[in-house]
Scaffold this active site. Sequence first.
Site, mmCIF file in Angstrom:
data_model
loop_
_atom_site.group_PDB
_atom_site.id
_atom_site.type_symbol
_atom_site.label_atom_id
_atom_site.label_comp_id
_atom_site.label_asym_id
_atom_site.label_seq_id
_atom_site.Cartn_x
_atom_site.Cartn_y
_atom_site.Cartn_z
ATOM 1 N N THR A 127 0.915 5.719 0.190
ATOM 2 C CA THR A 127 0.199 6.887 0.706
ATOM 3 C C THR A 127 0.125 7.996 -0.340
ATOM 4 O OG1 THR A 127 2.187 7.805 1.731
ATOM 5 C CG2 THR A 127 0.820 6.333 3.094
ATOM 6 N N PRO A 151 0.838 -1.200 0.000
ATOM 7 C CA PRO A 151 0.000 0.000 0.000
ATOM 8 C C PRO A 151 0.872 1.249 0.000
ATOM 9 C CG PRO A 151 -0.034 -1.064 2.149
ATOM 10 C CD PRO A 151 0.755 -1.943 1.245
ATOM 11 N N VAL A 159 4.593 -0.400 3.848
ATOM 12 C CA VAL A 159 3.991 0.813 3.314
ATOM 13 C C VAL A 159 5.013 1.540 2.447
ATOM 14 C CG1 VAL A 159 4.558 2.306 5.295
ATOM 15 C CG2 VAL A 159 2.630 2.886 3.810
ATOM 16 N N LYS A 160 4.573 1.962 1.287
ATOM 17 C CA LYS A 160 5.361 2.872 0.466
ATOM 18 C C LYS A 160 4.924 4.266 0.894
ATOM 19 C CE LYS A 160 6.230 4.541 -4.169
ATOM 20 N NZ LYS A 160 5.612 4.645 -5.503
ATOM 21 N N LEU A 161 5.812 4.961 1.571
ATOM 22 C CA LEU A 161 5.497 6.259 2.160
ATOM 23 C C LEU A 161 5.729 7.373 1.144
ATOM 24 C CD1 LEU A 161 4.779 8.051 4.588
ATOM 25 C CD2 LEU A 161 7.202 7.931 5.236
#
Length: 146
Positions: A74, A72, A99-101
């Site tokens: 952001t 996922p 998470v891909k920030l």
Amino acid sequence: MSDDALKIGEFSFSSRLFTGTGKYPDVETARAALKASGCEVVTVAVRRVDLKARGEGSILGVLQEGGYTILPNTAGCYTAKDAVRTARLAREMLDTPLVKLEVIGDEKTLFPDVPATLEAAELLVKDGFTVLPYVTDDPVACRRLE
């Protein structure tokens, strides 16, 4: 897995190709492209996908069928606070620490807001996430993220 496997947190992958889900005209095209790519990890923009839709015809259904690791992201967040909230929502809905920030600093170029990314990354790591940050190639920022 071979010795040259890509290891990220608790995960290990033989393919280094990460593929996104945002540009396909339909689910069938996405299914065929993902399969042809040989990727194992697929990014999903949490703010742009219905995380509850998992049946036939949904992108999450395709990813689950194919056994892909969902990463996922952001995308669309412009503050650290929004990115952290979005990451936590993704973890709840998708049951993943990954998470891909992305914290966007400029709407036109989509360049990241590096200080906000650092702030969000620190909070997410403390919260148990495995963070893959979207940043520029600034070696100081990368060192701090490490």
